[in-house]
Design an enzyme around this catalytic site. Structure first.
Site, PDB file in Angstrom:
ATOM      1  N   PRO A   1      42.585  27.936  32.566  1.00 54.88           N
ATOM      2  CG  PRO A   1      41.507  28.651  34.648  1.00 54.88           C
ATOM      3  CD  PRO A   1      43.220  28.132  33.721  1.00 54.88           C
ATOM      4  CG  MET A   2      41.225  29.978  28.409  1.00 53.13           C
ATOM      5  SD  MET A   2      41.897  30.079  26.905  1.00 53.13           S
ATOM      6  CE  MET A   2      41.213  31.420  25.952  1.00 53.13           C
ATOM      7  CD  GLU A   3      32.969  30.052  32.277  1.00 51.60           C
ATOM      8  OE1 GLU A   3      31.915  29.944  32.368  1.00 51.60           O
ATOM      9  OE2 GLU A   3      33.622  29.390  32.810  1.00 51.60           O
TER      10      GLU A   3
ATOM     11  CB  CYS B   1      36.930  35.857  36.408  1.00 48.91           C
ATOM     12  SG  CYS B   1      35.623  35.983  35.095  1.00 48.91           S
TER      13      CYS B   1
ATOM     14  NE  ARG C   1      44.731  35.628  25.149  1.00 52.24           N
ATOM     15  CZ  ARG C   1      45.040  36.849  24.663  1.00 52.24           C
ATOM     16  NH1 ARG C   1      44.384  37.413  23.679  1.00 52.24           N
ATOM     17  NH2 ARG C   1      45.999  37.307  25.268  1.00 52.24           N
TER      18      ARG C   1
END
Length: 308
Positions: A7-9, A98, A224
C-alpha cells in the site's frame, strides 16, 4: 513464495493495482489506508479507495485485495474492519508503519510503535470483531525513533491474534533512506510464531534473494521497486527478464487512459510525474522523457509527449 503489492499512499491506487496485477506476479494487494477517527466510515469511503469491493474484492485480473485501516481507537477500528470484510475485502490490514508527519501527529501510523500495549489492544479488538476465517494482518516498521521496541511490538501483534505481520525494515526516523535492515527482521522472527513478510529496498531479483536470506522470510512485499520496474514480481519469480522500455511506454499510455477518463483525471499530471520519478531509476529513457513533461501542467500535452 508469496509476493504482495504494497500500500503506497497517493501512489498505488486501484488504477495502479489493476495495471500492475495485469503485468502479473502478485498474489495479493493491500489498499491505501482508510483513515479511521471516531466513527464507522460510510460505505462510499471503502468503495472509493477499493473499487475492487464491487468485484468480490478482486482486481480485474483476479488478484485479491485487502483493505488497510489506520487509526488509534481500537473499537472504531474493529467496527470499520468488520464493515470492510462485509463489503468484500479479503481480510483487513492494520497500519502501524506510516511515517507521514500529519498522520503521526494525530496518533496514527508509526507513532503507535512507541505504545506496544495500544497496538495489542487494537489488533485484539479487530481480531475479535472480524470473522475467524478472515485474516487480520498488520504492517509495522522496526520502530519510531529506534528499534528498541521492535520485538515487543511484534509480540504484541502476534499475541493479539494477528494472522501475519509485514515488517518494513527501517524505523520511522530512517524514512526511506537506504539501507533496509533485513537482518533485524530475522531477529524479530525468532520471537513470534506468526508468518512474517519482509518489506523494504527490494529493487531487483538480487535484492529479493538477499532480503529473503537476511530476513529468514520467504514472503516479500514490493512497493517502490514495482513502480521502478513494473514486472519486478515476475523477474523475481524467474518468469521474465527486465521489461523493455517500449512495453513500459505502452503501460504509461494505458495508465494515462485510466487516469484521464476515470474519476481521478485532475490528479493525472502529478501522479504520472511521480511514477516517472520511480521509472527513472531503471530507465534512462524515462529520465529523458521526464525532463520534457516536468513543467507541463495539462494532461493532453503530457500524454502527447509520452505517445511521441
Amino acid at each position: 513464495m508469496q509476493i504482495t503489492l504494497a500500500p503506497m499512499e497517493g501512489v498505488v491506487d486501484h488504477l495502479m493495482r489493476d495495471m500492475l496485477t495485469q503485468v502479473g506476479g502478485f498474489d495479493l494487494c493491500v489498499t491505501e489506508f482508510v483513515r479511521v477517527v471516531e466513527q464507522l466510515m460510510p460505505k462510499k469511503v471503502f468503495y472509493r479507495l477499493c473499487p475492487e469491493l464491487k468485484n468480490d474484492g478482486f482486481t480485474p485480473s483476479g488478484v485479491p485485495v485487502k483493505v488497510q485501516l489506520l487509526g488509534q481507537h481500537a473499537q472504531w477500528l474493529a467496527e470499520n474492519a468488520l464493515r470492510a470484510v462485509e463489503l468484500g475485502s479479503h481480510g483487513v490490514d492494520l497500519n502501524f508503519g506510516c511515517p507521514a508527519k500529519t498522520v503521526n501527529k494525530s496518533k496514527g501510523g508509526a507513532i503507535l510503535l512507541r505504545e506496544p500495549e495500544t497496538i495489542h489492544q487494537i489488533v485484539k479488538a479487530v481480531r475479535l470483531a472480524v470473522p475467524q476465517e478472515q485474516p487480520v494482518s498488520a504492517k509495522m516498521r522496526l520502530g519510531f525513533d529506534d528499534s528498541s521496541l521492535a520485538i515487543e511490538n511484534a509480540q504484541a501483534i502476534a499475541d493479539a491474534g494477528a494472522s501475519s505481520l509485514v515488517i518494513h525494515a527501517r524505523t520511522k526516523v530512517d524514512g526511506y533512506k537506504p539501507p533496509a535492515y533485513w537482518q533485524s527482521i530475522a531477529k524479530i522472527k525468532q520471537h513470534v510464531d506468526i508468518p512474517i513478510v519482509a518489506n523494504g529496498e527490494i529493487w531487483n531479483a538480487a535484492d529479493a534473494v538477499n532480503c529473503q536470506q537476511q530476513s529468514a522470510c520467504d514472503n516479500i512485499m514490493l512497493g517502490r521497486g514495482a513502480l521502478a520496474l513494473p514486472n519486478l514480481a515476475r523477474v523475481i519469480r524467474g518468469e521474465q527478464g527486465h521489461m523493455p522500455w517500449q512495453q513500459v511506454k505502452a503501460l504509461l499510455v494505458t495508465y494515462s487512459g485510466y487516469e484521464l477518463y476515470g474519476d481521478k483525471g485532475k490528479y493525472y499530471p502529478n501522479r504520472v510525474k511521480q511514477w516517472f520519478g520511480y521509472l527513472s531509476r531503471e530507465y534512462p529513457e524515462a529520465k529523458e522523457l521526464f525532463t520534457r513533461i516536468c513543467r507541463l501542467k495539462d494532461s493532453a500535452s503530457i500524454l502527447e509527449q509520452i505517445q511521441g
